[in-house]
Design a protein around this motif. Structure first.
Motif, short mmCIF file in Angstrom:
data_model
loop_
_atom_site.label_atom_id
_atom_site.label_comp_id
_atom_site.label_asym_id
_atom_site.label_seq_id
_atom_site.Cartn_x
_atom_site.Cartn_y
_atom_site.Cartn_z
N ILE A 7 -2.67 2.77 -7.18
CA ILE A 7 -1.56 2.34 -8.02
C ILE A 7 -1.68 0.85 -8.29
O ILE A 7 -1.83 0.05 -7.35
CB ILE A 7 -0.20 2.63 -7.35
N LYS A 15 6.43 -0.21 -8.45
CA LYS A 15 5.22 0.38 -7.90
C LYS A 15 5.45 0.97 -6.50
O LYS A 15 5.15 2.12 -6.23
CB LYS A 15 4.14 -0.69 -7.84
N ASP A 72 -1.58 2.07 -2.62
CA ASP A 72 -0.69 1.12 -3.29
C ASP A 72 -1.07 -0.28 -2.85
O ASP A 72 -1.08 -0.58 -1.65
CB ASP A 72 0.77 1.42 -2.92
#
Length: 364
Positions: A7, A15, A72
């Motif tokens: 991501i 996010k 992430d």
């Protein structure tokens, strides 16, 4: 595992909120840039209602869906490729992923600051794309420098690689990505070895407000237009709602989605879009021990599908016993399918289809 993805996005676009919702991993999220300091990794089970239907006929000890891995990293900012912010430190973590999920902010909220002061998703995307391209440019230049030295001995293949890397370098310098460079088979191999970020398929996630679940905000329209030009995917998600859904059990989730007028969650849509984008399908194995889902690329032949379970299955492959999912359910399971002649014996050339229930015969 189905696939893995990273991501990316600017700070404060949602996010980490979306990562939390998708993985229920509890990554910290807050209203200030660089809240995510270390890259977070989450493993997500791929929802597939077909597994429950299959399990009704075999009553297995366990049901094992396939999974996807989501990484992430800290929000990127303009200048990340030169060391600005924190995201630059973690780009290496996503060089090995299959696809990139690019989260863009498409909602207004005066209580959540925007790192650039205004809602401009296309501008935000351009910043991220530029930083990824600059990071890739650094990777290509290092390889080019090394190959140019080796090519001085007159090796034709190395000279061809130099020419190819120069083309990639030019594309990156002009602001484009490696995805737009025409490739032959050797060049495809070289590009794969470089693990360039701009060579990976992109799925845009438009993070919208609770009152815009259909994505009617003008910002979403701009992202959709850009995605269509690039041939990229787009999923509209409300991170806040997905966060609420992630805390519910299956029955509560169904009721919640129904009350919101939704057929499926953002997670379901994101995974489905990811599978379509990467050209992936699912087949199943079913027995008393377990019902299990396996992910393979479209076009995979039976021996290679078997190898996903264990390499020995491919080496000693004899045949595959195959029942189409609809036939399996309609016939009431494996025994019913056999009685009705719906089980097929397939050889090495058989191309597996989405939903196939398969059992492999092989020599040890």
């Amino acid at each position: 595992m189905g696939f893995n993805c990273g991501i990316v996005g600017l700070p404060n676009v949602g996010k980490s909120t979306i990562f939390n919702a998708l993985t229920s991993a509890g990554a910290e999220s807050a209203n200030y840039p660089f809240c995510t300091i270390d890259p977070n990794v989450g493993i997500v089970q791929v929802p597939d209602p077909r597994m429950q239907r299959i399990a009704q006929f075999v009553n297995p000890e366990r049901i094992l869906p396939t999974t996807i891995e989501i990484l992430d990293i800290a929000g990127l900012v303009k200048g990340a490729s030169k060391g600005e912010g924190l995201g630059n430190q973690f780009l290496g973590h996503i060089r090995g992923v299959d696809a990139i999920i690019h989260v863009v902010r498409c909602f207004e909220d005066e209580n959540i600051v925007h790192v650039n002061g205004a809602i401009d998703p296309v501008g935000d995307i351009e910043i991220i794309q530029t930083e990824l391209a600059l990071a890739d440019l650094d990777t290509v230049e290092k390889r080019l420098s090394r190959v140019e030295k080796l090519a001085k001995n007159g090796d034709r293949k190395l000279k061809d690689e130099v020419d190819f890397l120069l083309r990639v370098k030019q594309a990156l310098e002009q602001g484009g990505g490696a995805r737009g460079v025409a490739l032959n088979e050797d060049e495809q191999r070289i590009l794969g070895e470089c693990h360039l970020l701009t060579d990976k398929p992109v799925l845009y996630v438009a993070n919208v407000s609770e009152d815009d679940l259909e994505g009617k905000h003008p910002a979403v329209a701009r992202v959709r237009e850009l995605a269509e030009r690039e041939g990229a995917g787009l999923v509209v998600i409300c991170g806040r709602i997905e966060a609420e859904i992630s805390e519910l059990d299956d029955e509560e989730k169904t009721e919640f989605l129904s009350g919101m007028g939704l057929d499926e969650s953002g997670l379901d849509r994101l995974i489905r879009s990811g599978y379509e984008m990467l050209g992936l399908i699912t087949y199943f194995t079913a027995g008393k021990k377990e019902v299990r889902a396996w992910t393979i690329p479209v076009g995979t032949r039976a021996p290679q599908a078997a190898a996903v379970i264990h390499s020995d299955f491919e080496k000693g492959f004899i045949r595959a016993e195959v029942i189409a999912y609809d036939d399996y359910v309609t016939a009431g399971g494996e025994s019913g399918a056999k009685e009705k002649g719906l089980m097929r014996l397939e050889g090495k050339e058989y191309v597996a289809r989405d939903g196939d229930v398969m059992h492999f015969r092989f020599n040890v």
